[in-house]
Design a protein around this motif. Structure first.
Motif, PDB file in Angstrom:
ATOM      1  N   VAL A 193      -6.127 160.226 122.178  1.00  0.00           N
ATOM      2  CA  VAL A 193      -5.940 159.515 121.158  1.00  0.00           C
ATOM      3  C   VAL A 193      -5.023 159.326 120.252  1.00  0.00           C
ATOM      4  O   VAL A 193      -4.037 160.013 120.560  1.00  0.00           O
ATOM      5  N   THR A 194      -4.046 157.749 120.387  1.00  0.00           N
ATOM      6  CA  THR A 194      -2.716 157.284 120.566  1.00  0.00           C
ATOM      7  C   THR A 194      -2.827 155.915 119.670  1.00  0.00           C
ATOM      8  O   THR A 194      -3.590 155.387 119.703  1.00  0.00           O
ATOM      9  N   HIS A 195      -1.475 155.336 119.415  1.00  0.00           N
ATOM     10  CA  HIS A 195      -0.381 153.665 119.131  1.00  0.00           C
ATOM     11  C   HIS A 195      -0.355 153.375 120.080  1.00  0.00           C
ATOM     12  O   HIS A 195       0.317 152.586 120.012  1.00  0.00           O
ATOM     13  N   ASP A 196       0.025 154.585 121.054  1.00  0.00           N
ATOM     14  CA  ASP A 196       1.546 153.993 122.207  1.00  0.00           C
ATOM     15  C   ASP A 196       1.189 154.317 123.547  1.00  0.00           C
ATOM     16  O   ASP A 196       0.293 154.501 124.015  1.00  0.00           O
ATOM     17  N   GLN A 197       1.031 152.059 123.598  1.00  0.00           N
ATOM     18  CA  GLN A 197       0.138 152.023 124.787  1.00  0.00           C
ATOM     19  C   GLN A 197       0.896 152.342 126.209  1.00  0.00           C
ATOM     20  O   GLN A 197      -0.125 152.084 126.613  1.00  0.00           O
ATOM     21  N   THR A 198       1.738 152.716 126.278  1.00  0.00           N
ATOM     22  CA  THR A 198       3.037 152.853 127.211  1.00  0.00           C
ATOM     23  C   THR A 198       2.155 154.939 127.605  1.00  0.00           C
ATOM     24  O   THR A 198       2.044 154.088 129.134  1.00  0.00           O
ATOM     25  N   GLU A 199       1.613 155.524 126.908  1.00  0.00           N
ATOM     26  CA  GLU A 199       1.307 156.557 126.782  1.00  0.00           C
ATOM     27  C   GLU A 199       0.207 156.347 127.103  1.00  0.00           C
ATOM     28  O   GLU A 199      -0.675 157.240 128.254  1.00  0.00           O
ATOM     29  N   ALA A 200      -0.995 155.590 126.748  1.00  0.00           N
ATOM     30  CA  ALA A 200      -1.886 155.370 126.788  1.00  0.00           C
ATOM     31  C   ALA A 200      -1.917 154.990 128.247  1.00  0.00           C
ATOM     32  O   ALA A 200      -3.589 155.159 129.455  1.00  0.00           O
ATOM     33  N   PHE A 201      -1.088 153.656 128.960  1.00  0.00           N
ATOM     34  CA  PHE A 201      -2.020 153.074 130.271  1.00  0.00           C
ATOM     35  C   PHE A 201      -0.589 154.241 131.318  1.00  0.00           C
ATOM     36  O   PHE A 201      -1.886 153.940 132.395  1.00  0.00           O
ATOM     37  N   ALA A 202      -0.284 154.981 131.206  1.00  0.00           N
ATOM     38  CA  ALA A 202      -0.041 156.405 131.688  1.00  0.00           C
ATOM     39  C   ALA A 202      -0.705 157.216 132.426  1.00  0.00           C
ATOM     40  O   ALA A 202      -0.633 157.559 133.238  1.00  0.00           O
ATOM     41  N   MET A 203      -1.731 157.516 131.048  1.00  0.00           N
ATOM     42  CA  MET A 203      -2.363 158.476 131.276  1.00  0.00           C
ATOM     43  C   MET A 203      -3.951 158.290 131.529  1.00  0.00           C
ATOM     44  O   MET A 203      -4.578 159.537 132.168  1.00  0.00           O
ATOM     45  N   ALA A 204      -4.443 156.901 131.288  1.00  0.00           N
ATOM     46  CA  ALA A 204      -5.950 157.157 130.978  1.00  0.00           C
ATOM     47  C   ALA A 204      -6.519 155.888 132.026  1.00  0.00           C
ATOM     48  O   ALA A 204      -5.645 155.347 132.851  1.00  0.00           O
ATOM     49  N   ASP A 205      -7.823 156.750 132.713  1.00  0.00           N
ATOM     50  CA  ASP A 205      -8.583 155.752 133.654  1.00  0.00           C
ATOM     51  C   ASP A 205      -8.879 154.601 132.840  1.00  0.00           C
ATOM     52  O   ASP A 205      -9.428 153.325 133.663  1.00  0.00           O
ATOM     53  N   TYR A 206      -9.490 154.792 131.770  1.00  0.00           N
ATOM     54  CA  TYR A 206      -9.880 153.835 130.898  1.00  0.00           C
ATOM     55  C   TYR A 206      -9.255 154.179 129.166  1.00  0.00           C
ATOM     56  O   TYR A 206      -8.879 154.881 128.759  1.00  0.00           O
ATOM     57  N   VAL A 207      -9.469 152.685 128.849  1.00  0.00           N
ATOM     58  CA  VAL A 207      -9.075 153.131 127.055  1.00  0.00           C
ATOM     59  C   VAL A 207      -9.617 152.154 126.759  1.00  0.00           C
ATOM     60  O   VAL A 207     -10.600 150.985 126.724  1.00  0.00           O
ATOM     61  N   GLY A 208     -10.302 152.261 125.667  1.00  0.00           N
ATOM     62  CA  GLY A 208     -10.805 151.829 123.996  1.00  0.00           C
ATOM     63  C   GLY A 208     -10.513 151.153 123.229  1.00  0.00           C
ATOM     64  O   GLY A 208      -9.886 152.495 122.853  1.00  0.00           O
ATOM     65  N   VAL A 209      -9.835 149.986 122.945  1.00  0.00           N
ATOM     66  CA  VAL A 209      -9.329 149.892 122.035  1.00  0.00           C
ATOM     67  C   VAL A 209     -10.077 149.283 120.681  1.00  0.00           C
ATOM     68  O   VAL A 209     -10.669 148.652 120.611  1.00  0.00           O
ATOM     69  N   ARG A 214     -14.562 149.009 114.987  1.00  0.00           N
ATOM     70  CA  ARG A 214     -15.432 148.577 115.983  1.00  0.00           C
ATOM     71  C   ARG A 214     -14.305 148.829 117.160  1.00  0.00           C
ATOM     72  O   ARG A 214     -13.014 148.258 116.966  1.00  0.00           O
ATOM     73  N   LEU A 215     -14.907 148.511 118.116  1.00  0.00           N
ATOM     74  CA  LEU A 215     -14.546 149.210 119.635  1.00  0.00           C
ATOM     75  C   LEU A 215     -14.096 147.618 120.526  1.00  0.00           C
ATOM     76  O   LEU A 215     -15.535 147.081 120.340  1.00  0.00           O
ATOM     77  N   GLN A 216     -12.571 147.003 120.380  1.00  0.00           N
ATOM     78  CA  GLN A 216     -12.645 146.169 120.684  1.00  0.00           C
ATOM     79  C   GLN A 216     -13.482 145.693 122.353  1.00  0.00           C
ATOM     80  O   GLN A 216     -14.257 144.482 122.094  1.00  0.00           O
ATOM     81  N   GLN A 217     -12.924 146.599 123.755  1.00  0.00           N
ATOM     82  CA  GLN A 217     -12.522 146.553 124.212  1.00  0.00           C
ATOM     83  C   GLN A 217     -12.585 147.607 125.507  1.00  0.00           C
ATOM     84  O   GLN A 217     -11.781 148.706 124.891  1.00  0.00           O
ATOM     85  N   TRP A 218     -13.263 147.949 126.036  1.00  0.00           N
ATOM     86  CA  TRP A 218     -13.558 149.307 126.733  1.00  0.00           C
ATOM     87  C   TRP A 218     -13.417 148.365 128.574  1.00  0.00           C
ATOM     88  O   TRP A 218     -14.326 148.444 129.037  1.00  0.00           O
ATOM     89  N   ASP A 219     -11.500 149.403 128.501  1.00  0.00           N
ATOM     90  CA  ASP A 219     -11.499 148.578 130.068  1.00  0.00           C
ATOM     91  C   ASP A 219     -10.612 149.812 130.673  1.00  0.00           C
ATOM     92  O   ASP A 219     -10.167 150.259 129.889  1.00  0.00           O
TER      93      ASP A 219
END
Length: 363
Positions: A193-209, A214-219
């Motif tokens: 869980v984070t609000h930091d996009q750079t952190e999310a993009f660096a660590m994750a295979d998939y991101v749920g926004v 509500r879940l806007q997009q899982w990709d």
């Protein structure tokens, strides 16, 4: 690849206050995902529900095909084989690092417990510090110990609730990549869980926004940036601005900066008023470019400079220039569009219910 975690249409509430609605996603074995969104969107509540700390109001959560949460069922957290790393580390101050890591290994023999503690401390590069106490460590070291403690019982999933938010930027970036390496080496799935996009993009295979529960997009991070499914995701992920335009030939848009040609067709009729999302890498500095803009603001980042620019209409856009191209506030710069695909959304009130004739004939 097998599905490890299945979240199906869950709703979470505190008393009668609805926190999350109709959230569904699946996590495969060994994958790392991130729940990303603004404060108050339901990220931590969703994480706590998966951990077993909070109940579900509707829907279900399954782990390895077994339901662990449903309206009338709640497997206890300690029985889920799910580890958790908290924002404040939650280490026991009166225990050494080795004792902290061993805390969840009561069912192990003394020999197994000692071997596992050594293994975990070595994994997080702290094998020589097991005798120390938490207050003797830096924040980054404490977070490593918290991770080692969560990994020691060999959980199927690790949940990380904004684990790096108390650390400085460089340490946060380094530790995020280190945690990813560790989880991948053990083939353990993770949810961050984070609000930091750079952190999310660096660590994750998939991101749920998430937004407003509500879940806007899982990709994948790439698709979230290049293929946002709605305006919120387009605005929230990455940087960019919308400029108005008029759709032509289903894949081209006429705008104040000229005709922008895309590589996809939109199912709306010619003449539909649209908004075009332009990222900083879609508009580039060009001394002979046909577009003129005034520098409003700029941010030097080292290898590049992000310029905030005002077009003749007053419309604001952003562009990333090579750091050797130096301009001041008030300077006029020339630009050209280098967008290789279009991200369009109908303007509010636009009629998009009619099927374009060209697409209707093609079908």
């Amino acid at each position: 690849m097998s599905t490890l975690l299945q979240v199906e249409n869950i709703e979470c509430r505190y008393d009668q206050l609805v926190i999350t609605r109709e959230i569904s996603f699946a996590l495969n074995q060994g994958d790392i995902c991130c729940l990303l969104g603004p404060s108050g969107c339901g990220k931590t509540t969703l994480l706590r529900t998966i951990a077993g700390f909070d109940p579900v109001y509707t829907g279900s959560i399954s782990l390895n095909g077994e339901v662990i949460s449903a309206p009338n069922l709640m497997v206890q957290p300690e029985e889920r084989r799910i580890g958790m790393v908290f924002q404040d580390y939650a280490l026991f101050p009166h225990l050494t690092l080795a004792e902290n890591v061993a805390f969840g290994l009561r069912k192990f023999s003394d020999k197994e417990r000692k071997e596992r503690v050594c293994e975990m401390l070595d994994l997080v590069n702290m094998s020589d510090l097991g005798h120390r106490y938490p207050h003797e460590l830096s924040g980054g070291q404490q977070q490593r110990v918290a991770l080692a403690r969560a990994l020691a019982p060999r959980p199927q999933i690790i949940l990380l609730d904004e684990p790096f938010s108390n650390l400085d930027f460089e340490l946060r970036k380094h530790l995020g990549l280190e945690v990813r390496r560790i989880l991948k080496s053990l083939n353990i799935s993770g949810i961050l869980v984070t609000h930091d996009q750079t952190e999310a993009f660096a660590m994750a295979d998939y991101v749920g926004v998430l937004n407003q529960g509500r879940l806007q997009q899982w990709d994948t991070p790439y698709n979230l940036y290049h293929e946002p499914q709605n305006r919120f995701v387009a605005n929230f992920v990455g940087q960019g601005y919308f400029i108005p335009g008029t759709l032509q030939n289903h894949c081209n848009v006429e705008t104040e900066i000229g005709l922008i040609e895309g590589n996809r067709a939109y199912p709306w009729k010619d003449g539909t008023p649209v908004d075009v999302l332009l990222r900083p890498d879609d508009i580039v500095h060009s001394p002979e470019g046909p577009i003129k803009a005034i520098v409003e603001q700029f941010t030097f980042t080292g290898s590049a400079t992000l310029y905030r620019l005002k077009l003749p209409s007053g419309q604001i856009v952003e562009s990333m220039f090579n750091s050797h191209a130096e301009f001041s506030i008030g300077d006029t710069v020339q630009l050209e569009v280098k967008a290789d695909h279009l991200i369009l959304f109908p303007q509010p009130g636009a009629n998009v219910n009619e099927t374009p004739s060209a697409l209707a004939e093609a079908s």
